[in-house]
Every structure is written in structure tokens, then in C-alpha cells.
Design a protein around this motif. Structure first.
Motif, PDB file in Angstrom:
ATOM      1  N   SER A   1      45.624  33.811  31.580  1.00 17.82           N
ATOM      2  CA  SER A   1      45.244  35.176  31.198  1.00 17.82           C
ATOM      3  C   SER A   1      44.510  35.869  32.338  1.00 17.82           C
ATOM      4  O   SER A   1      44.771  37.038  32.655  1.00 17.82           O
ATOM      5  N   VAL A   2      43.573  35.149  32.949  1.00 17.02           N
ATOM      6  CA  VAL A   2      42.832  35.696  34.085  1.00 17.02           C
ATOM      7  C   VAL A   2      43.784  36.070  35.214  1.00 17.02           C
ATOM      8  O   VAL A   2      43.673  37.139  35.824  1.00 17.02           O
ATOM      9  N   ALA A   3      44.754  35.191  35.487  1.00 17.37           N
ATOM     10  CA  ALA A   3      45.718  35.457  36.553  1.00 17.37           C
ATOM     11  C   ALA A   3      46.564  36.689  36.255  1.00 17.37           C
ATOM     12  O   ALA A   3      46.836  37.500  37.146  1.00 17.37           O
ATOM     13  N   LEU A   4      46.984  36.847  35.000  1.00 13.95           N
ATOM     14  CA  LEU A   4      47.802  38.006  34.627  1.00 13.95           C
ATOM     15  C   LEU A   4      47.012  39.306  34.739  1.00 13.95           C
ATOM     16  O   LEU A   4      47.536  40.322  35.213  1.00 13.95           O
ATOM     17  N   PHE A   5      45.757  39.283  34.300  1.00 14.17           N
ATOM     18  CA  PHE A   5      44.926  40.484  34.446  1.00 14.17           C
ATOM     19  C   PHE A   5      44.742  40.830  35.918  1.00 14.17           C
ATOM     20  O   PHE A   5      44.796  42.007  36.302  1.00 14.17           O
ATOM     21  N   ALA A   6      44.518  39.801  36.753  1.00 14.34           N
ATOM     22  CA  ALA A   6      44.323  40.041  38.176  1.00 14.34           C
ATOM     23  C   ALA A   6      45.595  40.524  38.855  1.00 14.34           C
ATOM     24  O   ALA A   6      45.545  41.165  39.899  1.00 14.34           O
ATOM     25  N   ALA A   7      46.764  40.226  38.257  1.00 13.06           N
ATOM     26  CA  ALA A   7      48.031  40.684  38.826  1.00 13.06           C
ATOM     27  C   ALA A   7      48.240  42.178  38.598  1.00 13.06           C
ATOM     28  O   ALA A   7      48.924  42.839  39.376  1.00 13.06           O
ATOM     29  N   VAL A   8      47.645  42.711  37.540  1.00 12.69           N
ATOM     30  CA  VAL A   8      47.821  44.121  37.181  1.00 12.69           C
ATOM     31  C   VAL A   8      46.663  44.980  37.681  1.00 12.69           C
ATOM     32  O   VAL A   8      46.858  46.104  38.148  1.00 12.69           O
ATOM     33  N   LEU A   9      45.448  44.436  37.583  1.00 14.14           N
ATOM     34  CA  LEU A   9      44.242  45.179  37.932  1.00 14.14           C
ATOM     35  C   LEU A   9      43.566  44.541  39.138  1.00 14.14           C
ATOM     36  O   LEU A   9      43.773  43.356  39.415  1.00 14.14           O
ATOM     37  N   PRO A  10      42.730  45.301  39.862  1.00 15.97           N
ATOM     38  CA  PRO A  10      41.928  44.687  40.920  1.00 15.97           C
ATOM     39  C   PRO A  10      41.086  43.553  40.346  1.00 15.97           C
ATOM     40  O   PRO A  10      40.636  43.613  39.194  1.00 15.97           O
ATOM     41  N   ALA A  11      40.858  42.503  41.122  1.00 11.81           N
ATOM     42  CA  ALA A  11      40.205  41.294  40.608  1.00 11.81           C
ATOM     43  C   ALA A  11      38.848  41.587  39.985  1.00 11.81           C
ATOM     44  O   ALA A  11      38.516  41.085  38.906  1.00 11.81           O
ATOM     45  N   ARG A  12      38.022  42.410  40.635  1.00 15.19           N
ATOM     46  CA  ARG A  12      36.691  42.708  40.099  1.00 15.19           C
ATOM     47  C   ARG A  12      36.803  43.490  38.796  1.00 15.19           C
ATOM     48  O   ARG A  12      36.087  43.223  37.827  1.00 15.19           O
ATOM     49  N   ALA A  13      37.706  44.461  38.756  1.00 18.76           N
ATOM     50  CA  ALA A  13      37.885  45.256  37.542  1.00 18.76           C
ATOM     51  C   ALA A  13      38.453  44.409  36.410  1.00 18.76           C
ATOM     52  O   ALA A  13      38.081  44.561  35.239  1.00 18.76           O
ATOM     53  N   SER A  14      39.352  43.499  36.755  1.00 22.25           N
ATOM     54  CA  SER A  14      39.955  42.657  35.722  1.00 22.25           C
ATOM     55  C   SER A  14      38.928  41.724  35.102  1.00 22.25           C
ATOM     56  O   SER A  14      39.021  41.368  33.931  1.00 22.25           O
ATOM     57  N   THR A  15      37.929  41.324  35.891  1.00 21.93           N
ATOM     58  CA  THR A  15      36.869  40.461  35.371  1.00 21.93           C
ATOM     59  C   THR A  15      36.138  41.130  34.216  1.00 21.93           C
ATOM     60  O   THR A  15      35.851  40.503  33.193  1.00 21.93           O
ATOM     61  N   ALA A  16      35.831  42.409  34.368  1.00 24.37           N
ATOM     62  CA  ALA A  16      35.139  43.137  33.310  1.00 24.37           C
ATOM     63  C   ALA A  16      36.054  43.403  32.122  1.00 24.37           C
ATOM     64  O   ALA A  16      35.640  43.302  30.963  1.00 24.37           O
ATOM     65  N   ALA A  17      37.311  43.737  32.399  1.00 29.05           N
ATOM     66  CA  ALA A  17      38.239  44.079  31.323  1.00 29.05           C
ATOM     67  C   ALA A  17      38.483  42.896  30.396  1.00 29.05           C
ATOM     68  O   ALA A  17      38.493  43.040  29.162  1.00 29.05           O
ATOM     69  N   ILE A  18      38.675  41.721  30.973  1.00 28.56           N
ATOM     70  CA  ILE A  18      38.992  40.563  30.145  1.00 28.56           C
ATOM     71  C   ILE A  18      37.751  39.996  29.455  1.00 28.56           C
ATOM     72  O   ILE A  18      37.856  39.333  28.419  1.00 28.56           O
ATOM     73  N   LEU A  19      36.570  40.272  30.007  1.00 32.22           N
ATOM     74  CA  LEU A  19      35.339  39.728  29.417  1.00 32.22           C
ATOM     75  C   LEU A  19      35.170  40.141  27.960  1.00 32.22           C
ATOM     76  O   LEU A  19      34.871  39.306  27.088  1.00 32.22           O
ATOM     77  N   LEU A  20      35.360  41.417  27.666  1.00 30.58           N
ATOM     78  CA  LEU A  20      35.150  41.901  26.304  1.00 30.58           C
ATOM     79  C   LEU A  20      36.207  41.341  25.345  1.00 30.58           C
ATOM     80  O   LEU A  20      35.926  41.112  24.172  1.00 30.58           O
ATOM     81  N   LEU A  21      37.403  41.116  25.856  1.00 33.41           N
ATOM     82  CA  LEU A  21      38.447  40.495  25.026  1.00 33.41           C
ATOM     83  C   LEU A  21      38.111  39.035  24.742  1.00 33.41           C
ATOM     84  O   LEU A  21      38.382  38.520  23.647  1.00 33.41           O
ATOM     85  N   LEU A  22      37.517  38.362  25.709  1.00 34.32           N
ATOM     86  CA  LEU A  22      37.085  36.980  25.498  1.00 34.32           C
ATOM     87  C   LEU A  22      36.024  36.900  24.410  1.00 34.32           C
ATOM     88  O   LEU A  22      36.020  35.981  23.586  1.00 34.32           O
ATOM     89  N   ILE A  23      35.119  37.868  24.402  1.00 37.30           N
ATOM     90  CA  ILE A  23      34.066  37.885  23.377  1.00 37.30           C
ATOM     91  C   ILE A  23      34.675  38.066  21.987  1.00 37.30           C
ATOM     92  O   ILE A  23      34.250  37.428  21.017  1.00 37.30           O
ATOM     93  N   LEU A  24      35.675  38.939  21.889  1.00 38.84           N
ATOM     94  CA  LEU A  24      36.361  39.118  20.606  1.00 38.84           C
ATOM     95  C   LEU A  24      37.006  37.806  20.163  1.00 38.84           C
ATOM     96  O   LEU A  24      36.899  37.406  18.994  1.00 38.84           O
ATOM     97  N   ALA A  25      37.654  37.107  21.097  1.00 40.68           N
ATOM     98  CA  ALA A  25      38.289  35.830  20.766  1.00 40.68           C
ATOM     99  C   ALA A  25      37.246  34.771  20.423  1.00 40.68           C
ATOM    100  O   ALA A  25      37.499  33.888  19.588  1.00 40.68           O
ATOM    101  N   ASP A  26      36.063  34.855  21.047  1.00 37.12           N
ATOM    102  CA  ASP A  26      34.983  33.917  20.729  1.00 37.12           C
ATOM    103  C   ASP A  26      34.605  33.983  19.253  1.00 37.12           C
ATOM    104  O   ASP A  26      34.252  32.963  18.640  1.00 37.12           O
ATOM    105  N   VAL A  27      34.648  35.177  18.693  1.00 37.65           N
ATOM    106  CA  VAL A  27      34.297  35.352  17.276  1.00 37.65           C
ATOM    107  C   VAL A  27      35.226  34.513  16.395  1.00 37.65           C
ATOM    108  O   VAL A  27      34.785  33.825  15.469  1.00 37.65           O
ATOM    109  N   PHE A  28      36.505  34.546  16.703  1.00 35.67           N
ATOM    110  CA  PHE A  28      37.471  33.767  15.923  1.00 35.67           C
ATOM    111  C   PHE A  28      37.283  32.268  16.149  1.00 35.67           C
ATOM    112  O   PHE A  28      37.383  31.471  15.204  1.00 35.67           O
ATOM    113  N   ALA A  29      37.024  31.876  17.392  1.00 37.65           N
ATOM    114  CA  ALA A  29      36.821  30.458  17.687  1.00 37.65           C
ATOM    115  C   ALA A  29      35.609  29.916  16.934  1.00 37.65           C
ATOM    116  O   ALA A  29      35.651  28.806  16.381  1.00 37.65           O
ATOM    117  N   LEU A  30      34.546  30.698  16.881  1.00 35.26           N
ATOM    118  CA  LEU A  30      33.356  30.265  16.149  1.00 35.26           C
ATOM    119  C   LEU A  30      33.617  30.192  14.653  1.00 35.26           C
ATOM    120  O   LEU A  30      33.137  29.280  13.964  1.00 35.26           O
TER     121      LEU A  30
END
Length: 251
Positions: free
Chosen positions: A37-66
């Protein structure tokens, strides 16, 4: 980059949607997919920007994992990892403040490949004796600090933590439960740091809002997989997916 989200073409949006789907699956069944997922985001967006974009999605997924695995966490393991992880987060924040996109992407890829090589060697070599307490402490310091660093820099901490939990012999549910609590706390901690670095913007929130349904669908698919996957398949899937994502980041 995010000033004009509609300028993204159909293919980039499709890639981001697939990456968001994999974020959900990775949190509830196959952690190695998170690196892809990180690699795909970095393929579309600049690496630094992709880090922030995917972070909030990870938090949403964390809710389900918990919600699914919260009762299976190994708390002594989590508590012992805290000092090393905090150190890694601090170093990662400084690195992210000064490094450019190419350094971020390739640096993380190289680290992950070295980590995979060490883990495969450890799993395949004959086990002559159990690890000593000193060696366990060194492993916690290494994996914990590396996990903190890589998760801060490129949201790739799941790879380091996955390798640590695999070497510790965790079952599927104990693995996922421990990882769920670990990254739920870590990812929330990273939010104010990312805001302070100017990585999270209103446009980031819009992008993540569009992609959020894909994360939810992925989390539900992952729940189904997690209830059925065999231990051996789970372990090699984690390693295999992480290697694929790391190779992509390097090249």
C-alpha cells in the motif's frame, strides 16, 4: 500536489483505491500488504505527501483491527517495546524534516530488504538453543527502534514489527491483536507530528475521505481471511508481501 485533486486521472485514482483496500486487508489479516500500500501511494503521490495521506487511512483501519482482535494483544511485549519505538519515532521525525522524496523511498526500501534477509536467515537456519535474555533485549531494541523510524518516515513500520512478532512465534490472532494496539497508538502519535511538519492539509483530508470506503471494504475482507488462514501460510505471506513492497521502493 494536493491543491488540485480533480487533476488526478482515472488510473491514479484506481491505484489509490486499490492501495486503500489493501490497507484494510493488511490491518485485519495480512500485515505484509501494508508495505505494498505504501509503495502504491508513493507511485502516485510524492513520497512525503503520500506518508501523510496514507496515515489517516491507517488509523481508520486500526479501528477495525482493534474491534476484531483487541482481546488477543500481548501487553508485556508492547510495554517492553515502548522505549525503543519512541527513540525511533524521534529520529524518524528529524529525518523526514530534511530528507527528500528519493531518500525517503529508497532508504526505507533498502532497510526493509536487509531486514527481510536477516529474518529469512534466522527462520531457515537450525535452532541450536533458545535466545538468551540479552539477545531478546537487543532484538527488542533493534526491531522497536526500526519500527518507530520506518513508521514515522514512510508508514512502513508494520514490516519491522511483523518480523519481530514472527521471530517471537506469535499465533495469527496474537500477532494481529498485538500489532493492532501497537499501531493504533503509534499512528495517533504521528498525527500532530505530521501536522507540525506541514504534511497533513485540508486537501489530504478530502483525498482520504474519498478513499475511506475502500479501507472499510478491505478491513471486512481481511476479517474473513483472518478467521480462516493457516499459521504457516500467514507467516510466509507476511514475508513475501513485505519483500515485494520493499523491492518496489528501492527501484
Amino acid at each position: 500536489m494536493f491543491d488540485a485533486l480533480p487533476t488526478l486521472g482515472a488510473l491514479p485514482w484506481a491505484v489509490l483505491a486499490v492501495a486503500a483496500l489493501l490497507v484494510g486487508v493488511s490491518k485485519t489479516s495480512l500485515p505484509g500488504l501494508g508495505t505494498i500500500s505504501v509503495a502504491l501511494f508513493a507511485a502516485v503521490l510524492p513520497a512525503r505527501a503520500s506518508t501523510a495521506a496514507i496515515l489517516l487511512l491507517l488509523i481508520l483501519a486500526d479501528v477495525f483491527a482493534l474491534a476484531i482482535y483487541r482481546r488477543h494483544a500481548d501487553w508485556p511485549t508492547l510495554i517492553r517495546l515502548i522505549p525503543a519505538v519512541v527513540a525511533g519515532l524521534i529520529v524518524g521525525a528529524f529525518f523526514l524534516a530534511f530528507a527528500d522524496d528519493a531518500w525517503v523511498r529508497r532508504g526505507i526500501g533498502v532497510i526493509l530488504l536487509l531486514l527481510m534477509a536477516a529474518t529469512l536467515w534466522q527462520r531457515l537456519r537450525p535452532r541450536i538453543q533458545a535466545c538468551s535474555p540479552r539477545r531478546r533485549r537487543l532484538e527488542r531494541a533493534w526491531y522497536g527502534s526500526l519500527s518507530g523510524f520506518t513508521t514515522m518516515v514512510a508508514n512502513s513500520g508494520g514490516a519491522a514489527m511483523s518480523m519481530y512478532l514472527l521471530t517471537a512465534g506469535f499465533s495469527v490472532k496474537a500477532f494481529l491483536g498485538t500489532a493492532a494496539w501497537f499501531f493504533a497508538v503509534i499512528n495517533l502519535t504521528k498525527v500532530p507530528i505530521s501536522i507540525g511538519l506541514g504534511l497533513i492539509t485540508p486537501a489530504t483530508l478530502v483525498l482520504d475521505l474519498v478513499l475511506a470506503p475502500a479501507v472499510v471494504i478491505g478491513a471486512l475482507i481481511g476479517k474473513w481471511i483472518g478467521a480462516r488462514i493457516k499459521q504457516s501460510v500467514f507467516e510466509w505471506a507476511v514475508i513475501g508481501f513485505t519483500v515485494v513492497g520493499a523491492v518496489y521502493l528501492v527501484i
